[in-house]
Scaffold this motif. Structure first.
Motif, short mmCIF file in Angstrom:
data_model
loop_
_atom_site.label_atom_id
_atom_site.label_comp_id
_atom_site.label_asym_id
_atom_site.label_seq_id
_atom_site.Cartn_x
_atom_site.Cartn_y
_atom_site.Cartn_z
N ILE A 1 41.50 36.47 28.34
CA ILE A 1 40.48 37.07 29.21
C ILE A 1 39.57 37.99 28.40
O ILE A 1 38.36 38.06 28.63
N ASP B 1 44.49 36.03 39.75
CA ASP B 1 44.05 36.89 38.64
C ASP B 1 42.91 36.24 37.88
O ASP B 1 41.91 36.89 37.54
N GLU C 1 38.94 37.45 37.64
CA GLU C 1 38.31 37.75 36.35
C GLU C 1 37.03 36.95 36.17
O GLU C 1 36.03 37.47 35.67
N GLN D 1 34.34 38.49 38.28
CA GLN D 1 33.86 39.74 37.68
C GLN D 1 32.98 39.45 36.47
O GLN D 1 31.95 40.11 36.26
N TYR D 2 33.36 38.45 35.68
CA TYR D 2 32.58 38.09 34.49
C TYR D 2 31.25 37.44 34.87
O TYR D 2 30.28 37.51 34.11
#
Length: 1017
Positions: free
Chosen positions: A366, A395, A399, A402-403
């Motif tokens: 990540i 999860d 991520e 969010q990215y």
């Protein structure tokens, strides 16, 4: 190239190098070419030395990039010269100037063969080099047997045998059907016993090519390959000249392990054990060191060993060791090693036993998503996508979401697609899936394909327990002041169908839902309006008891769009208006949508097909790369069987929602004595595979179908009944007017794009040019959508950008032909170098039939696109304002001729230009204070401040003050804002349709052609 003794050649090279410009060089070269032609005309008087000198000059001129279309015969004739200098130049120049199909090569075959079978090793090497470089079919047929004999001959020196192996490899790759390798298994096994590592390296390359086509015949080579690896790695029996930074002949190691990957498995236990011992030594002995060259060589061997370990399905312990080693690599600083570690860890995902071990490195993977190198970010994304399952889906998807906010434009579409697929495949519950997709649309709506939100609607429709939750989430997203158009589509559909389930919640009454949806109506495109009209009809149906005020508001909207030129919008408005007056019958007609039939998700099917195409099922496949255009062509043509393949992902054109037959819109139209006649009729297609697409109507970027204005009034009236009115937008080649005129006002379209990032830039009867843009600091990315609206292709398509000096613009390749009813996407990258109001121009042209159309369009890459609104407190604002004192950093001007507008409207205008109005900073309520940040390569992030003082008694003038830390920016921003305040396009109200004199029978009044003609007249 030895120049000793050839003074003329040395002088010519010196003259060329001393030329001051390209024109002088061309004149000197032309003079020399003329001299060479004259010399070659008297060939009998030339000696071999003179020929050699002149042919060297030819080669030098050819190397400079000039065409040399003579002297080939002289070069070929030098091959038969008895002395080495002349023969050398003959071979070199022939291999450079002639290709494998040149007729002159036939004249040299016998000479080349004599040199190959001769005893002169130097001549043999020259001949083998020529054959290997050219590799033609005639060479393979005539010389391959002699090259094979040379390779296996024990009386030939290793230098010649090495070249013979490489020559045979080239002939076999070019012409595998001509080179006879039957019965070569034993000979290849003998070659693998060779002690000379040069011959062994060339022979191993030949073996890789042979086993790639047929490994069954070469099983006997497997033990010998393992012994070669033992000799190199365990015994290190290697001469010093073949040791590279302490690594024994890494080239042979890599090729040997590559050859072993072409065999399915190794059954012999002794051979398998020996091979695993060697692989274990490679895994244990490889580490990251400071020497770059040693790192490159050792990692080349290591990653080939990892591929072989996966191929042989080694024990779990060795697999774990490989993963641990790769885990160390993805954590180092060197980007190349991180890239290789991520790439090989992705390959390891094919081994099911190690997926749990790979998950231990999830945090580090990540972290790689934030790497400065985009190639590493792509590999990290691929790895996260491959390692995702039910246990870690939440999860990973969180991520990725969010990215998504900070991801590059080039990655957002792929990122959105993969996040949507993972959410669907591994969703713990459907409410979480709805949350993810709505967040996805909210953060990256431009990059979310229609297939993604279609799938959400299918899930919501088929699951009653999910409907209230989905409606509530849609309601919350519609509260946002700025919603992406895709969010408006999906929210409007869900609220129209299931908004009544929220009636008892505060703020969710039918009237309140209508108000928040209707606020979005002015900002949406024509493809979304039909969905909103359907939503209004549903809201009206669910409003029980009937709300007279709501009813009148919705009826007013229906009445407004009954005169719309777009046939889809017009038809819905007319029908919904009529249906809504039927009272209780409306409940039955607009009943809740039935459940969709269960079927495989188009997204998952596309993902499975992609994995089957791109995953390395076996390392034995040849690795090839195919270069393609950046432009993506998407057609809506049906395949030959008449059905559209389900699950085809990409920009899709959904079938139009119409009560008429679908096939009528695809029929050609021709003219006979002033009457339109249908030709090339196709049989009706089967049930549409995308029911949701049928329900939601046309969602392609091509927008409304518009007919071409004709002078003959009988055209529309002659349209046979049953033909959809929008079929007139498809014009045959023969019927285009001499001058193709644009549809709509080009200037108005451009002005609309000043404050919007997507819309139609240009449209005419043949093509529609749409645009989508996204901006970040001083960089921007356009996507041009070129849509062919006709049933014939557009030819000779050309697009060229004429950029101003302050913009750096790069346009991807545009295909020369746009297929019928197809859409082409062309990315366009923009970098702002400094502040300026100059505009970039798109010079676009195409050919349709006998007509050539050329238009020059202004691109909306304006100064405000590089602004970023910023909110300042009073203390921060006035501190900066006082520090910028006087011209040229602070400029003031009284602007007259301003369009009178209230302060609220002026505030909205400035906000739409990305200048944030800061309320309450100025004590005078008639003044506006605003701030923004300008980005360019020269200024970087530059704060800009603005104050506008208005006079309530005279709204046609104002005083404007602009301040920034750059004089050029201050002036350009002042002039730009002044232009927007003075020159504001006022959209003209649509003209109501004029009544037509009744000259036809009364039955023709309902004919779609007559209705359309009435609108256009």
């Amino acid at each position: 190239m030895a120049l000793s003794g050839m003074r003329g050649l040395s002088v010519f090279i010196s003259d060329v190098r001393n030329c001051q410009n390209k024109e002088q060089e061309r004149l000197r070269v032309d003079k020399e070419l003329g001299n060479l032609r004259t010399r070659f005309k008297n060939e009998r008087g030339l000696t071999h030395y003179e020929k050699k000198k002149y042919v060297w000059k030819m080669l030098y001129i050819y190397m400079l990039g000039y065409d040399v279309d003579f002297g080939h015969m002289e070069a070929v004739s030098l091959i038969s010269a008895p002395k080495y200098p002349e023969k050398q130049v003959g071979y070199i120049v022939t291999s450079c100037l002639l290709n494998e199909n040149h007729d002159f090569l036939r004249l040299a075959i016998n000479t080349v063969r004599n040199d190959i079978i001769g005893r002169n090793e130097t001549f043999q090497c020259l001949a083998l080099t020529l054959v290997g470089n050219i590799g033609g079919r005639e060479f393979a047929e005539s010389l391959a047997p002699d090259v094979q004999k040379l390779l296996i001959s024990s009386s030939v020196r290793p230098l010649v045998r090495k070249k013979a192996a490489l020559c045979l490899l080239r002939l076999y790759r070019k012409n595998p059907d001509v080179v006879n390798v039957d019965g070569w298994a034993d000979r290849m096994a003998q070659l693998l016993d060779e002690r000379d590592l040069g011959v062994l390296t060339s022979s191993m390359s030949l073996l890789v090519a042979l086993v790639a086509n047929n490994h069954e015949a070469y099983w006997g080579c497997v033990p010998k390959c393992v012994r070669i690896l033992e000799r190199l790695i365990r015994n290190q029996d290697v001469p010093q000249e073949y040791t590279y930074y302490g690594i024994p002949s890494p080239w042979i190691q890599v090729r040997t392990m590559r050859a072993l990957q072409y065999f399915p498995t190794i059954e012999d236990p002794n051979t398998r054990r020996s091979l695993f011992e060697v692989l274990q030594r490679i895994l244990m002995g490889t580490d990251v060191v400071k020497n770059v060259n040693k790192n490159n060589a050792s990692h080349a061997v290591l990653f080939e060993a990892l591929a072989l370990v996966m191929h042989l399905d080694a024990e779990k312990e060795m697999m774990s060791q490989c993963i641990a080693l790769l885990g160390k690599f993805i954590a180092v600083r060197e980007p190349n090693i991180r890239y290789l570690g991520l790439e090989n860890m992705t390959r390891m995902l094919m081994v099911t036993e190690v997926q749990e071990i790979i998950k231990r490195h999830q945090a580090q993977i990540i972290t790689s998503l934030k790497d400065p190198d985009i190639s590493i970010r792509r590999r990290a994304l691929d790895l996260l996508y491959g390692m995702c399952d039910v246990s870690n889906a939440k999860d990973i998807v969180e991520e990725l979401l969010q990215y998504l906010s900070t991801a590059d434009f080039a990655m957002r579409e792929e990122l959105s697609l993969k996040a949507a697929i993972l959410a669907e495949k591994f969703a713990p519950d459907l409410s979480w899936y709805v949350d993810v997709i709505l967040q996805l649309i909210d953060k990256a709506g431009d990059f979310v394909s229609d297939d993604i939100w279609f799938r959400v609607v299918q899930f919501v429709t088929n699951n009653e327990d999910l409907q209230p939750y989905a409606a509530l989430k849609a309601r919350s997203y519609m509260d946002k002041p700025a919603s992406h158009e895709t969010m408006v589509k999906v929210s409007a559909y869900i609220l129209g169908e299931y908004g009544h389930l929220l009636a008892r919640r505060p703020g969710c009454s039918p009237k309140e839902i209508f108000i928040i949806i209707n606020e979005k109506l002015p900002a949406v495109s024509t493809s979304t309006i039909p969905i909103l009209l359907s939503t209004y009809a549903k809201i009206l149906m669910h409003a029980q008891p009937p709300d007279k005020e709501l009813q009148s508001q919705i009826w007013a909207i229906f009445s407004k769009y009954e005169g719309c030129i777009d046939s889809e919008i017009q038809q819905r408005a007319v029908e919904y208006h009529a249906l809504s007056r039927k009272g209780t019958a409306l409940m039955d007609i607009l009943a809740e949508m039935p459940k969709f039939p269960e079927r495989q998700s188009s997204l998952i099917k596309k993902a499975e097909d992609s994995e089957a195409d791109t995953a390395e099922q076996s390392a034995i496949k040849l690795r090839t790369q195919q270069q393609t255009s950046n432009a993506l062509v998407v057609t809506d043509q049906l395949p030959s069987n008449g059905t559209q393949p389900v699950g085809q992902l990409g920009i899709v054109k959904v079938p139009s929602m119409s009560n008429t037959d679908d096939n009528t819109s695809e029929q050609g139209v021709t003219r006979e004595n002033g009457i339109l006649t249908v030709i090339d009729s196709q049989p009706p297609s089967t049930v549409s595979p995308d029911l949701l697409g049928d329900l939601l109507g046309p969602l392609a970027i091509e927008g409304p179908s518009v007919t071409v204005h004709r002078s003959e009034p009988s055209v529309a009236s002659g349209l046979p009944s049953g033909i959809r009115a929008d079929a007139l937008a498809i014009e045959p080649v023969e019927e285009l007017a001499n001058n193709v005129q644009p549809i709509g006002d080009i200037a108005e379209r451009f002005h609309a794009l000043i404050v919007k990032d997507s819309g139609v830039l240009y449209e005419d009867p043949c093509i529609q040019i749409g645009i989508k843009a996204e901006w970040r600091s001083h960089q921007g990315r356009f996507v041009l959508f070129l849509g062919n609206k006709n049933v014939a292709p557009l030819l000779s398509v050309q697009a060229m950008i004429l950029p101003p000096s302050h913009l750096q613009i790069e346009l991807s390749l545009v295909p020369e032909t746009i297929p019928p009813r197809a859409q082409v996407q062309c990315p366009l990258e923009v970098i702002n170098l400094r502040p300026s109001r100059d505009l970039a121009v798109l010079d676009f042209s195409y050919k349709f039939g006998i007509h050539v159309v050329n238009v020059k369009l202004r691109l909306p890459a304006l100064l405000n696109k590089f602004l970023q609104p910023i909110s300042l407190s009073a203390e921060e604002f006035f501190l900066q304002w006082r520090s910028l004192s006087g011209p040229p950093l602070k400029l003031q001007e009284v602007v007259r001729g301003v369009r009178p507008m209230p302060l609220a409207e002026m505030t909205n205008l400035l906000n739409s230009l990305r200048v944030m109005v800061c309320p309450g900073l100025d004590p005078n309520a008639n003044n506006l204070v605003a701030s923004t940040t300008f980005y360019s390569e020269s200024t970087r992030a530059m704060l800009c401040l603005m104050r506008i003082e208005t006079d309530p008694a005279d709204r046609s003038q104002l005083r404007m003050t602009i301040a920034s830390g750059d004089p050029a920016l201050t002036f350009e921003l002042k002039e730009f804002i002044k232009e927007q305040l003075v020159d504001i396009p006022i959209p003209s109200a649509p003209m109501p349709p004029q009544p037509q004199p009744i000259s036809q029978p009364t039955t023709a009044a309902s004919d779609p052609g007559d209705l359309l003609a009435g609108l256009l007249n």
